[in-house]
Design a protein around this motif. Structure first.
Motif, PDB file in Angstrom:
ATOM      1  N   GLY A  61      -0.661  14.810  -4.874  1.00 19.78           N
ATOM      2  CA  GLY A  61      -0.450  13.499  -4.017  1.00 19.78           C
ATOM      3  C   GLY A  61      -1.654  12.695  -4.096  1.00 19.78           C
ATOM      4  O   GLY A  61      -2.556  12.876  -4.358  1.00 19.78           O
ATOM      5  N   VAL A  62      -1.614  11.230  -3.987  1.00 19.93           N
ATOM      6  CA  VAL A  62      -2.565  10.444  -3.685  1.00 19.93           C
ATOM      7  C   VAL A  62      -2.296   9.427  -2.749  1.00 19.93           C
ATOM      8  O   VAL A  62      -1.165   9.073  -2.565  1.00 19.93           O
ATOM      9  CB  VAL A  62      -2.853   9.714  -4.893  1.00 19.93           C
ATOM     10  N   LYS A  63      -3.277   8.938  -1.664  1.00 24.84           N
ATOM     11  CA  LYS A  63      -3.144   8.114  -0.855  1.00 24.84           C
ATOM     12  C   LYS A  63      -3.858   6.954  -1.153  1.00 24.84           C
ATOM     13  O   LYS A  63      -5.037   6.997  -1.433  1.00 24.84           O
ATOM     14  CB  LYS A  63      -3.586   8.323   0.544  1.00 24.84           C
ATOM     15  N   ALA A  81      -1.632   1.560   4.217  1.00 24.16           N
ATOM     16  CA  ALA A  81      -1.547   2.572   3.268  1.00 24.16           C
ATOM     17  C   ALA A  81       0.006   3.067   2.632  1.00 24.16           C
ATOM     18  O   ALA A  81       0.732   2.776   3.414  1.00 24.16           O
ATOM     19  CB  ALA A  81      -2.384   3.824   3.655  1.00 24.16           C
ATOM     20  N   VAL A  82      -0.161   3.695   1.695  1.00 29.51           N
ATOM     21  CA  VAL A  82       0.803   4.351   0.944  1.00 29.51           C
ATOM     22  C   VAL A  82       0.625   5.713   0.286  1.00 29.51           C
ATOM     23  O   VAL A  82      -0.594   5.711  -0.205  1.00 29.51           O
ATOM     24  CB  VAL A  82       1.693   3.476   0.121  1.00 29.51           C
ATOM     25  N   TYR A  83       1.543   6.759   0.577  1.00 31.07           N
ATOM     26  CA  TYR A  83       1.201   8.019  -0.084  1.00 31.07           C
ATOM     27  C   TYR A  83       2.308   8.360  -1.024  1.00 31.07           C
ATOM     28  O   TYR A  83       3.488   8.273  -0.837  1.00 31.07           O
ATOM     29  CB  TYR A  83       1.073   8.979   0.950  1.00 31.07           C
ATOM     30  N   ASP A  98       5.063   6.263   4.269  1.00 29.69           N
ATOM     31  CA  ASP A  98       4.125   5.482   4.988  1.00 29.69           C
ATOM     32  C   ASP A  98       2.514   5.987   5.153  1.00 29.69           C
ATOM     33  O   ASP A  98       2.602   6.706   6.066  1.00 29.69           O
ATOM     34  CB  ASP A  98       4.878   4.888   6.290  1.00 29.69           C
ATOM     35  N   GLY A  99       1.784   5.437   4.417  1.00 28.60           N
ATOM     36  CA  GLY A  99       0.668   6.117   4.376  1.00 28.60           C
ATOM     37  C   GLY A  99      -0.221   6.046   5.777  1.00 28.60           C
ATOM     38  O   GLY A  99      -0.849   6.769   6.197  1.00 28.60           O
ATOM     39  N   ALA A 100       0.009   4.879   6.701  1.00 29.80           N
ATOM     40  CA  ALA A 100      -0.659   4.490   7.670  1.00 29.80           C
ATOM     41  C   ALA A 100      -0.216   5.564   8.781  1.00 29.80           C
ATOM     42  O   ALA A 100      -0.662   6.166   9.701  1.00 29.80           O
ATOM     43  CB  ALA A 100      -0.535   3.218   8.077  1.00 29.80           C
ATOM     44  N   GLN A 272      -5.909  16.898   3.756  1.00 31.30           N
ATOM     45  CA  GLN A 272      -5.508  16.692   4.897  1.00 31.30           C
ATOM     46  C   GLN A 272      -3.872  16.039   5.080  1.00 31.30           C
ATOM     47  O   GLN A 272      -2.742  16.253   5.367  1.00 31.30           O
ATOM     48  CB  GLN A 272      -6.078  16.250   5.892  1.00 31.30           C
ATOM     49  N   ASP A 273      -4.121  14.841   4.045  1.00 30.43           N
ATOM     50  CA  ASP A 273      -2.841  13.910   3.768  1.00 30.43           C
ATOM     51  C   ASP A 273      -1.960  14.775   2.867  1.00 30.43           C
ATOM     52  O   ASP A 273      -0.507  14.813   3.327  1.00 30.43           O
ATOM     53  CB  ASP A 273      -3.282  12.900   3.201  1.00 30.43           C
TER      54      ASP A 273
END
Length: 303
Positions: A61-63, A81-83, A98-100, A272-273
């Motif tokens: 994954g990537v944020k 942010a978006v993930y 939703d990255g935030a 962690q994300d």
């Protein structure tokens, strides 16, 4: 269609306490924070773009996060942010999040996982939080989900001394570049976390506290690269790199936190994300169904 998991879906699927358990389980199963790819930053005309990729378990994954300092004047969030989450074998996208909201959930989960042995011995918590934004609130929520919180004060640097003298847990979640309190006011068993900055020239905690506390970090190399609380304390001669304790050692029980003050410094890492995004997906709870409107009764009529 790739599902988009908004803030409500994330909160519905993974509680703050379950997020702590997910971070703990990942580290105990052998995930190595030192192998995590470093955050990269791209300057933009009105801020910066951060990219945080990772691979672990069954996912990659990537944020993508933006930091827009001018958004405060617009009444908009400073960080957006978006993930994007992918299957690690087929590399097919499986979800966007939703990255935030993901960050708001994962950061206090990491803090509590890193500090759990120190927090466990305190009994009832008397918490002071610097920072009234999402991270301040989410840290308070996560602590309350795991511990008996006897008192909670959200404070500024003004008039903080009485609250600090009684507190055994202090959370720093601000955008300050300078220490937000005088550590000489703290108790001898104080547990402090600073998570508001991720640059080597910004800090929320003074060098004196770093000098006398057990200092736990996400990863020593990351702390030496990104964490001003650590970098500036070393520059002042109050701390040495060999005293940095990796949080994985604490979580796995290979390092026993000694009595006395404890300081956790986190800047946020890509693993962690990924751990929390994967946990959200595996515990995904659909939105509550909305019952259809009632069918009006059929009236008999005679012509």
């Amino acid at each position: 269609m790739i599902p988009y998991l908004d803030a409500d879906a994330i909160r519905r699927s993974l509680s703050p306490s379950a997020a702590v358990d997910a971070i703990t389980a990942a580290l105990r199963s052998g995930l190595d924070p030192a192998a995590s790819v470093a955050r990269t930053s791209v300057p933009l005309s009105h801020g910066e773009l951060l990219m945080m990729p990772a691979e672990a378990g069954g996912h990659a994954g990537v944020k993508l996060a933006t930091v827009a300092p001018g958004n405060a004047d617009r009444g908009l969030p400073r960080i957006n942010a978006v993930y994007a989450l992918f299957d690690s074998e087929t590399l097919q996208p499986v979800a966007l999040l939703d990255g935030a909201a993901l960050t708001t959930l994962r950061t206090p989960a990491v803090t509590v996982a890193a500090l759990q042995p120190a927090l466990d011995r305190l009994g009832a918590l008397r918490v002071v939080v610097f920072g009234a934004g999402p991270q301040g609130h989410s840290h308070a929520e996560t602590l309350a989900a795991r511990y008996d919180v006897a008192s909670l004060d959200v404070v500024s640097s003004q008039g903080v001394r009485p609250a600090l003298r009684d507190a055994n847990v202090i959370i720093c979640a601000t955008t300050s570049t300078q220490p937000v309190f005088d550590s000489s006011e703290l108790r001898d068993d104080a547990v402090v976390a600073a998570i508001g900055a991720h640059t080597p020239d910004a800090r929320e905690v003074d060098a004196a506290f770093c000098g006398r506390a057990t200092v736990i970090v996400e990863d020593p190399a990351t702390a030496l690269r990104e964490c001003g609380d650590v970098v500036l304390a070393i520059a002042a001669g109050s701390l040495t790199p060999d005293r940095l304790v990796p949080m994985a050692s604490v979580v796995r029980g290979t390092y026993v936190v000694p009595p006395g003050p404890v300081f956790y410094k986190g800047s946020g890492m890509s693993w962690q994300d990924l751990v929390i995004a994967s946990a959200v997906l595996s515990h995904l709870v659909p939105p509550p169904s909305v019952p259809p409107p009632p069918i009006p009764p059929i009236m008999n009529s005679r012509s």
